[in-house]
Design an enzyme around this catalytic site. Structure first.
Site, PDB file in Angstrom:
ATOM      1  N   SER A 555       0.847  -1.195   0.000  1.00 25.58           N
ATOM      2  CA  SER A 555       0.000   0.000   0.000  1.00 25.58           C
ATOM      3  C   SER A 555       0.878   1.239   0.000  1.00 25.58           C
ATOM      4  O   SER A 555       2.026   1.211   0.464  1.00 25.58           O
ATOM      5  CB  SER A 555      -0.887   0.000   1.247  1.00 25.58           C
ATOM      6  OG  SER A 555      -1.528   1.249   1.424  1.00 25.58           O
ATOM      7  N   TYR A 568      -2.807  -0.878  10.541  1.00 20.74           N
ATOM      8  CA  TYR A 568      -2.797  -1.198   9.110  1.00 20.74           C
ATOM      9  C   TYR A 568      -1.493  -0.759   8.444  1.00 20.74           C
ATOM     10  O   TYR A 568      -0.826  -1.524   7.746  1.00 20.74           O
ATOM     11  CB  TYR A 568      -3.989  -0.518   8.437  1.00 20.74           C
ATOM     12  CG  TYR A 568      -4.071  -0.739   6.942  1.00 20.74           C
ATOM     13  CD1 TYR A 568      -4.617  -1.900   6.420  1.00 20.74           C
ATOM     14  CD2 TYR A 568      -3.612   0.240   6.055  1.00 20.74           C
ATOM     15  CE1 TYR A 568      -4.697  -2.097   5.047  1.00 20.74           C
ATOM     16  CE2 TYR A 568      -3.678   0.052   4.683  1.00 20.74           C
ATOM     17  CZ  TYR A 568      -4.225  -1.118   4.180  1.00 20.74           C
ATOM     18  OH  TYR A 568      -4.283  -1.314   2.834  1.00 20.74           O
TER      19      TYR A 568
END
Length: 678
Positions: A555, A568
């Site tokens: 990401s 996360y």
């Protein structure tokens, strides 16, 4: 509109082809003759509809038929140059075609057109080939069928075989068909129903005779220690051997594999004569064109350990290649095509089962089905007499036939990912599903792994048949579940080439709101999960010795610091560094490891739909339905990132265009300056 005669032929073909006792997949052909108006003269002309080259009787459609004028086809007898030049007649068939479109005529066209019968079936039933390959097949034909079925000595398919069968029918008006030595059966009738009845009568009569008269143990007594292993042990052993066996089968060119532990195979390997019979090879041309003339047999008992088999394999493979090269050299002449490859397409492992290989999953599976046909043929022939296939010189003539070579040269160029086998985690929806769909569209076989097995299977069925995609259960945070998923992939497709670590979840919370349980869950699924998948996949990739790709869907958050995202983003940073570490460690095995850093992918995302989207929208103070637009507007290109954009990047990373690239992270974020790699 389909001619009624052609429609009846299609229906008959589908019925015959639907039952494997009648013929093998894509084996045999059928025909029907009838009248149709010639649009040029307005007069009736006799036509023949016949299954064209390729295709399968069970699924035959009108487009799979060749349509020829019978008068012109039979006139070819006047220009036939003789058996030494009969291959030229295949090109001549084109000059007898009627109308436009339709399939190309096959080598068996003459068999149908020259025989004076309105309807003809040529089939490859196991029972019929058992009689055709028995040492005393001619005598057995008379004993079993009387004068209703006539023996035809082996002759390679072609124009002369058509002339032979036509003469036999003319000389034996009482006959309903014939046994073709080493090959199969042909039957005929004045109507479509009569032809079908005659075909089935020959098949059933042969099968009944074999069942009533076969010796008790046609494959010899059971060998001590060669019995089938228990189910779980058998499949565990198969999964452990599969990567090495696929590497062996792919020495000359990459192959996809198929595994079967059917009772037919295990019973054959448990008996004393399996080695002798396997060495004799298959007989029917349809069989050995897909299986090679003989399999590679592991000459160790079921009780042999995995380590013992792995130690034995290099010597067996070397001997197999030497035998095949010698077979080629004995039979090739100056006009023969180059040797196509010396690796086995069938490998038999006592107590475990059979591994078969091909250019794609369907070809690999069908090769295995053909060898089961061959085992059934051997059982029937040995039960009544002894198995006596056609000699190797004839096999070579067909395997390296100029017509077969021309057919291979006409095959379309393989897709970029043909023969590659992919495992994508978290692939039942969103980014993972888009990746799996793209990989399959580019020729890969794909295992879709997901916590929800039903959703995984549904996604796989949307992509294609089980020859293209399968859905499997996988909890990536559990190593046993990961091992089971990889084993299932390996047994389904023979091995593994490409792993995409995509499974994930996200908890959008501030530091103070994030609990220890939140932290552990986030890291178990993504940091630990991708580690476990990569570790267990790497074992397969290393054993195959074919290189491979491991791709992480990381990401932009692995390098970009945003609010309320501690768990996360930390796991994404962990994944990002795993890419670098594994690229450095696995490079010596030809395994590339790369990553992709998407921006937030809202559309189709399971993560966003499960509450993450609402939390992120709340963080940014916008309605949840505007989140995709919000992400787009903060990018340099002002474009929303969708699952297909990530799938495109995965595809590029695993093509030959980037075969020198490892340890790379590709941003797929439409340009987020704060996430630029430094």
């Amino acid at each position: 509109m389909t001619n009624p005669t052609a429609q009846e032929l299609i229906e008959r073909s589908n019925r015959l082809g639907a039952d494997p006792k009648n013929t093998n997949y894509a084996g045999g052909n059928t025909s029907a003759k009838g009248l149709e108006t010639d649009p040029v003269t307005g007069e009736n002309v006799e036509l023949m509809w016949v299954k064209g080259s390729g295709g399968d009787l069970g699924t035959l459609e009108e487009k799979g038929l060749a349509v020829l004028r019978v008068d012109r086809l039979r006139a070819l007898q006047n220009v036939y140059p003789g058996v030494e030049r009969e291959d030229e007649m295949v090109a001549a068939f084109d000059y007898t075609l009627f109308g436009k479109g339709g399939a190309a005529p096959s080598i068996d066209t003459a068999m149908h057109g020259l025989v004076d019968a309105a309807h003809v079936d040529h089939l490859h039933p196991d029972a019929g080939i058992a009689i055709a390959t028995a040492a005393d097949g001619e005598q057995l034909t008379t004993t079993i069928f009387g004068d209703k079925v006539v023996w035809v000595p082996w002759r390679r398919p072609g124009f002369q075989l058509g002339l032979d069968i036509a003469a036999i029918k003319e000389q034996n008006p009482q006959a309903v068909g014939c046994i073709l030595g080493g090959h199969g059966i042909t039957a005929w009738g004045d109507s479509t129903d009569e032809a079908e009845r005659n075909s089935l009568w020959i098949i059933d009569t042969a099968a009944d005779y074999i069942a009533a008269n076969s010796k008790a143990e046609p494959f010899g007594p059971v060998l001590d220690g060669y019995e089938a292993l228990p189910d779980a042990e058998r499949r565990t052993k198969a999964a452990a051997l599969a990567p090495t066996l696929r590497g062996i089968a792919s020495t000359d060119k990459p192959m996809v594999g198929h595994f079967t532990d059917s009772e037919v195979v295990l019973d054959f390997l448990a008996h004393s004569e399996h080695s002798r019979l396997a060495e004799l090879g298959t007989s029917c041309p349809d069989h050995f064109l897909r299986t090679k003339i003989k399999p590679m047999v592991i000459d160790l008992p079921s009780t042999a350990s995995i380590e013992q088999i792995l130690e034995r394999l290099p010597e067996l493979h070397e001997q197999y290649r030497a035998d095949y090269a010698a077979y080629y050299e004995r039979n090739a002449d100056e006009n023969s095509p180059a040797m196509r490859g010396a690796d086995p397409l069938i490998t038999l492992v006592p107590g475990v089962g059979m591994f078969s290989y091909g250019k794609d999953k369907q070809t690999a599976r069908v090769a295995g089905e053909f060898y089961i046909n061959a085992i059934n043929v051997m059982r029937g022939a040995e039960g009544l007499s002894s198995y006596a296939p056609i000699d190797e010189a004839e096999k070579f003539r067909i395997e390296y036939w100029a017509l077969e070579e021309a057919k291979l040269q006409r095959m379309p160029k393989p897709k970029p990912l043909a023969t590659r086998i992919a495992l994508v985690t978290g692939a039942a929806s969103g980014i993972g599903k888009a990746i799996a769909t793209r990989l399959a569209s580019e020729g890969a076989c794909v295992a879709i792994a997901d916590l929800d097995i039903e959703k995984a299977r549904a996604a796989a069925s949307e992509i294609g048949t089980t020859d293209v995609a399968i859905g499997i259960a996988a909890d990536v945070s559990n190593e046993e579940a990961v091992k089971a998923a990889i084993d299932e992939t390996v047994l389904a497709f023979g091995g593994l080439d490409l792993v995409v670590n995509n499974a994930g979840l996200s908890l959008s919370k501030s530091l103070l709101e994030t609990t220890e349980k939140d932290w552990d869950l986030q890291h178990d699924v993504m940091a630990k999960g991708s580690f476990l998948v990569s570790k267990n996949a790497a074992r397969v990739l290393i054993d195959q010795k074919l290189g491979g790709d491991i791709i992480y869907i990381s990401s932009k958050n692995s390098v970009f610091a945003g609010p309320n995202n501690i768990a996360y983003s930390a796991t994404k940073a962990d994944q990002a560094h795993q890419v670098r570490l594994l690229a450095a460690e696995l490079g010596e095995y030809g395994i590339k490891v790369n990553g992709i850093n998407p921006d937030g992918v809202v559309r189709g995302s399971g993560i966003f739909a499960s509450g993450w989207g609402a939390n992120r929208a709340k963080t940014y103070g916008i309605p949840e339905e505007d989140l995709g637009k919000f992400y787009a507007q903060r990018t340099i290109l002002k474009r929303e990132v969708v699952p297909e954009n990530v799938a495109n990047a995965v595809f590029v990373l695993c093509t030959s265009d980037l075969d020198h690239t490892t340890g790379l992270h590709i941003p797929v974020d439409a340009g987020v300056a704060a996430a630029f790699l430094r």
